[in-house]
Design a protein around this motif. Structure first.
Motif, PDB file in Angstrom:
ATOM      1  N   GLU A 108     -41.516   1.168  63.526  1.00 53.52           N
ATOM      2  CA  GLU A 108     -40.245   1.705  63.061  1.00 53.52           C
ATOM      3  C   GLU A 108     -40.473   2.669  61.918  1.00 53.52           C
ATOM      4  O   GLU A 108     -41.285   2.417  61.025  1.00 53.52           O
ATOM      5  CB  GLU A 108     -39.316   0.572  62.593  1.00 53.52           C
ATOM      6  CG  GLU A 108     -37.952   1.070  62.126  1.00 53.52           C
ATOM      7  CD  GLU A 108     -37.082  -0.051  61.607  1.00 53.52           C
ATOM      8  OE1 GLU A 108     -35.998   0.246  61.054  1.00 53.52           O
ATOM      9  OE2 GLU A 108     -37.491  -1.231  61.733  1.00 53.52           O
ATOM     10  N   GLN A 111     -35.397   4.578  60.895  1.00 53.70           N
ATOM     11  CA  GLN A 111     -34.459   4.047  61.883  1.00 53.70           C
ATOM     12  C   GLN A 111     -34.794   4.449  63.314  1.00 53.70           C
ATOM     13  O   GLN A 111     -33.982   4.263  64.226  1.00 53.70           O
ATOM     14  CB  GLN A 111     -33.021   4.470  61.550  1.00 53.70           C
ATOM     15  CG  GLN A 111     -32.525   3.922  60.221  1.00 53.70           C
ATOM     16  CD  GLN A 111     -31.080   4.289  59.955  1.00 53.70           C
ATOM     17  OE1 GLN A 111     -30.542   5.230  60.537  1.00 53.70           O
ATOM     18  NE2 GLN A 111     -30.429   3.532  59.082  1.00 53.70           N
ATOM     19  N   ASN A 113     -37.179   3.535  66.436  1.00 55.25           N
ATOM     20  CA  ASN A 113     -37.975   2.402  66.899  1.00 55.25           C
ATOM     21  C   ASN A 113     -38.818   2.792  68.105  1.00 55.25           C
ATOM     22  O   ASN A 113     -38.391   3.573  68.960  1.00 55.25           O
ATOM     23  CB  ASN A 113     -37.072   1.226  67.261  1.00 55.25           C
ATOM     24  CG  ASN A 113     -36.299   0.715  66.062  1.00 55.25           C
ATOM     25  OD1 ASN A 113     -36.887   0.401  65.040  1.00 55.25           O
ATOM     26  ND2 ASN A 113     -34.971   0.653  66.183  1.00 55.25           N
ATOM     27  N   SER A 115     -42.698   1.237  70.295  1.00 61.34           N
ATOM     28  CA  SER A 115     -43.696   0.169  70.398  1.00 61.34           C
ATOM     29  C   SER A 115     -45.004   0.775  70.888  1.00 61.34           C
ATOM     30  O   SER A 115     -45.008   1.818  71.548  1.00 61.34           O
ATOM     31  CB  SER A 115     -43.228  -0.931  71.345  1.00 61.34           C
ATOM     32  OG  SER A 115     -42.896  -0.388  72.607  1.00 61.34           O
ATOM     33  N   ARG A 149     -53.520  -0.857  53.921  1.00 61.38           N
ATOM     34  CA  ARG A 149     -52.420  -0.726  54.873  1.00 61.38           C
ATOM     35  C   ARG A 149     -52.303   0.735  55.306  1.00 61.38           C
ATOM     36  O   ARG A 149     -51.361   1.447  54.940  1.00 61.38           O
ATOM     37  CB  ARG A 149     -51.114  -1.207  54.234  1.00 61.38           C
ATOM     38  CG  ARG A 149     -51.156  -2.660  53.746  1.00 61.38           C
ATOM     39  CD  ARG A 149     -51.204  -3.632  54.916  1.00 61.38           C
ATOM     40  NE  ARG A 149     -51.361  -5.013  54.470  1.00 61.38           N
ATOM     41  CZ  ARG A 149     -50.370  -5.798  54.091  1.00 61.38           C
ATOM     42  NH1 ARG A 149     -49.137  -5.332  54.045  1.00 61.38           N
ATOM     43  NH2 ARG A 149     -50.605  -7.057  53.741  1.00 61.38           N
ATOM     44  N   MET A 173     -43.481   1.252  59.605  1.00 61.73           N
ATOM     45  CA  MET A 173     -43.334  -0.203  59.608  1.00 61.73           C
ATOM     46  C   MET A 173     -43.913  -0.758  60.918  1.00 61.73           C
ATOM     47  O   MET A 173     -43.459  -0.415  62.007  1.00 61.73           O
ATOM     48  CB  MET A 173     -41.866  -0.594  59.484  1.00 61.73           C
ATOM     49  CG  MET A 173     -41.195  -0.104  58.211  1.00 61.73           C
ATOM     50  SD  MET A 173     -41.918  -0.796  56.701  1.00 61.73           S
ATOM     51  CE  MET A 173     -41.455  -2.526  56.886  1.00 61.73           C
ATOM     52  N   GLN A 175     -44.524  -4.255  62.726  1.00 62.57           N
ATOM     53  CA  GLN A 175     -44.155  -5.673  62.666  1.00 62.57           C
ATOM     54  C   GLN A 175     -43.619  -6.023  61.276  1.00 62.57           C
ATOM     55  O   GLN A 175     -43.983  -7.048  60.695  1.00 62.57           O
ATOM     56  CB  GLN A 175     -45.354  -6.549  63.013  1.00 62.57           C
ATOM     57  CG  GLN A 175     -45.926  -6.336  64.410  1.00 62.57           C
ATOM     58  CD  GLN A 175     -45.098  -6.970  65.499  1.00 62.57           C
ATOM     59  OE1 GLN A 175     -44.315  -6.284  66.144  1.00 62.57           O
ATOM     60  NE2 GLN A 175     -45.250  -8.256  65.702  1.00 62.57           N
ATOM     61  N   ASN A 176     -42.804  -5.083  60.726  1.00 61.47           N
ATOM     62  CA  ASN A 176     -42.200  -5.239  59.385  1.00 61.47           C
ATOM     63  C   ASN A 176     -43.212  -5.162  58.243  1.00 61.47           C
ATOM     64  O   ASN A 176     -42.896  -5.519  57.115  1.00 61.47           O
ATOM     65  CB  ASN A 176     -41.419  -6.552  59.288  1.00 61.47           C
ATOM     66  CG  ASN A 176     -40.232  -6.575  60.233  1.00 61.47           C
ATOM     67  OD1 ASN A 176     -39.541  -5.570  60.394  1.00 61.47           O
ATOM     68  ND2 ASN A 176     -40.003  -7.714  60.872  1.00 61.47           N
ATOM     69  N   VAL A 177     -44.431  -4.709  58.528  1.00 55.90           N
ATOM     70  CA  VAL A 177     -45.441  -4.507  57.496  1.00 55.90           C
ATOM     71  C   VAL A 177     -45.592  -3.009  57.267  1.00 55.90           C
ATOM     72  O   VAL A 177     -45.902  -2.262  58.204  1.00 55.90           O
ATOM     73  CB  VAL A 177     -46.795  -5.132  57.898  1.00 55.90           C
ATOM     74  CG1 VAL A 177     -47.868  -4.803  56.859  1.00 55.90           C
ATOM     75  CG2 VAL A 177     -46.674  -6.627  58.096  1.00 55.90           C
ATOM     76  N   PRO A 178     -45.391  -2.506  56.046  1.00 53.71           N
ATOM     77  CA  PRO A 178     -45.485  -1.059  55.797  1.00 53.71           C
ATOM     78  C   PRO A 178     -46.934  -0.576  55.797  1.00 53.71           C
ATOM     79  O   PRO A 178     -47.796  -1.160  55.143  1.00 53.71           O
ATOM     80  CB  PRO A 178     -44.849  -0.904  54.416  1.00 53.71           C
ATOM     81  CG  PRO A 178     -45.062  -2.228  53.757  1.00 53.71           C
ATOM     82  CD  PRO A 178     -44.999  -3.265  54.837  1.00 53.71           C
ATOM     83  N   ILE A 214     -51.371  -8.599  59.803  1.00 56.05           N
ATOM     84  CA  ILE A 214     -50.112  -8.332  60.509  1.00 56.05           C
ATOM     85  C   ILE A 214     -49.806  -9.428  61.523  1.00 56.05           C
ATOM     86  O   ILE A 214     -48.675  -9.911  61.610  1.00 56.05           O
ATOM     87  CB  ILE A 214     -50.174  -6.949  61.200  1.00 56.05           C
ATOM     88  CG1 ILE A 214     -50.203  -5.837  60.147  1.00 56.05           C
ATOM     89  CG2 ILE A 214     -48.993  -6.749  62.154  1.00 56.05           C
ATOM     90  CD1 ILE A 214     -50.416  -4.450  60.725  1.00 56.05           C
TER      91      ILE A 214
END
Length: 399
Positions: A108, A111, A113, A115, A149, A173, A175-178, A214
């Motif tokens: 992400e 905004q 998204n 995969s 990261r 982002m 898996q919500n990890v920056p 992650i």
């Protein structure tokens, strides 16, 4: 009658019936052209495939466990980071060996998204896979050791998330990890990549330690490596399997894949396809030979009175035999020459359109010439013998 006079007579007879001569040669022309074109295109295609494989390196190999679960059904730690170091120490023939872990991850940014397959590996990965960096750089040894990261994405993912914008320095982002984007890999333009249209054709690469953070796992999916020499591949793989089984207390738990296996499979498939199509071309040559025999028998029937007249004025059986045999041979050889030109031309045109290396096969051309001569002799002998054995009186009475 001298062979030269017989040849001149044969050529005169063939020129007299140009349309019939051309149609008779057509079977030989198509057959010879098909044989040469098939062999030449097959060799060119094989060379093109080999060139694409060599872009990845023919000395590459991948080690992986046959199963990722133990008897209890839980995830088994069948490969570890230390296995790479142990194998490199025990196998001096290995140039590079690095761990690789892969899993599907949500991406992400602003905004948007998407995969992609997230690959955890080492800085040597880009060099091992011979992947070029279009923008920025691949992560460094320092970033790998510190589990920074940072992330390197491929061109497909860059287009999906950033469009025409510059992704370098952007926060992605995973898996919500920056993670900070530091590089974009150039698009893979090899022939094999053109057929990969699946959604998984998006990849991102992070240091292996970052990958484990992650996904909260220390598993290693496979070990990717390369030997200094291609000839060492099989022995290195066999020895590596033994070492891994000893280290993990397993028996025949590891499997390996190398590019040579793909090369061998490709060669086998190419040989089979070339043989099948060549057989079809050979059948057309045989049919062309039957056409020559048929036309020669018709010619003998049409020229029965001429044969009787020639024998009455002193022509011997061998003179008649030689003339009709030469007619059949000329039909085959001329058809063969035209077929060779047509086959070579079509093969070169196909190679140019497909951007393949044009590899002419000398033995296929030699085979074509030899086969043309053999067809003329084999299928022309019986009609020529029939003409030579005609009785002069019977031939002169023929209407």
């Amino acid at each position: 009658m001298s062979p030269f006079e017989a040849l001149r007579g044969a050529l005169f007879s063939l020129r007299t019936n140009k349309l019939r001569t051309g149609l008779t040669m057509l079977g030989i022309i198509i057959g010879i052209a098909a044989v040469i074109a098939v062999v030449t295109i097959g060799l060119g295609g094989k060379a093109a495939i080999m060139q694409e494989m060599e872009k990845s390196g023919v000395n590459l190999f991948v080690l992986y466990p046959k199963s990722t679960t133990g008897q209890s059904g839980l995830e088994a730690n069948l490969l570890s980071l230390s296995d790479s170091e142990a194998l490199q120490s025990a196998l001096p023939q290995v140039k590079t060996l690095l761990p690789t872990s892969v899993d599907y991850a949500a991406m992400e940014v602003s905004q948007k998204n998407s995969s992609a397959m997230l690959v955890g590996t080492t800085p040597e990965f880009a060099v091992l896979r011979r992947r070029e960096v279009a923008k920025g750089r691949f992560f460094s040894e320092e970033e790998f050791e510190a589990d920074r990261r940072v992330v390197v994405i491929d061109q497909t993912l860059s287009d999906s998330l950033f469009g025409a914008g510059n992704p370098l320095g952007q926060q992605l982002m995973i898996q919500n990890v920056p993670c900070r984007v530091i590089g974009v890999l150039a698009k893979d333009t090899s022939a094999f990549a053109q057929f990969d249209v699946s959604p998984q054709n998006s990849y991102a690469y992070v240091p292996w330690g970052t990958w484990t953070d992650i996904f909260q796992t220390t598993r290693v999916d496979q070990l990717e490596g390369a030997t200094y020499q291609e000839s060492d591949l099989e022995s290195v793989i066999a020895r590596a399997k033994q070492i891994l089984n000893v280290r993990h207390g397993t028996t025949d738990q590891y499997e390996a894949y190398n590019v040579q296996q793909l090369v061998q499979s490709t060669n086998k498939i190419t040989r089979i396809l070339t043989s099948i199509i060549g057989l079809v071309a050979g059948i057309s040559l045989f049919v062309g030979g039957i056409g020559i025999m048929n036309i020669m028998l018709v010619s003998v029937t049409e020229r029965t009175r001429e044969i009787g007249l020639r024998k009455a004025v002193g022509a011997k059986e061998r003179d008649i035999l030689l003339q009709f045999l030469l007619e059949a041979i000329v039909l085959s050889l001329v058809g063969g020459v035209v077929g060779i030109a047509l086959g070579v031309g079509s093969a070169l045109l196909t190679a140019n359109l497909l951007n393949w290396p044009p590899l002419l096969s000398g033995w296929s051309i030699l085979f074509a010439v030899t086969f043309s001569l053999a067809v003329g002799l084999f299928f022309g002998y019986y009609p020529a013998l029939k003409a030579a054995k005609l009785e002069p009186i019977t031939a002169l009475r023929y209407e």
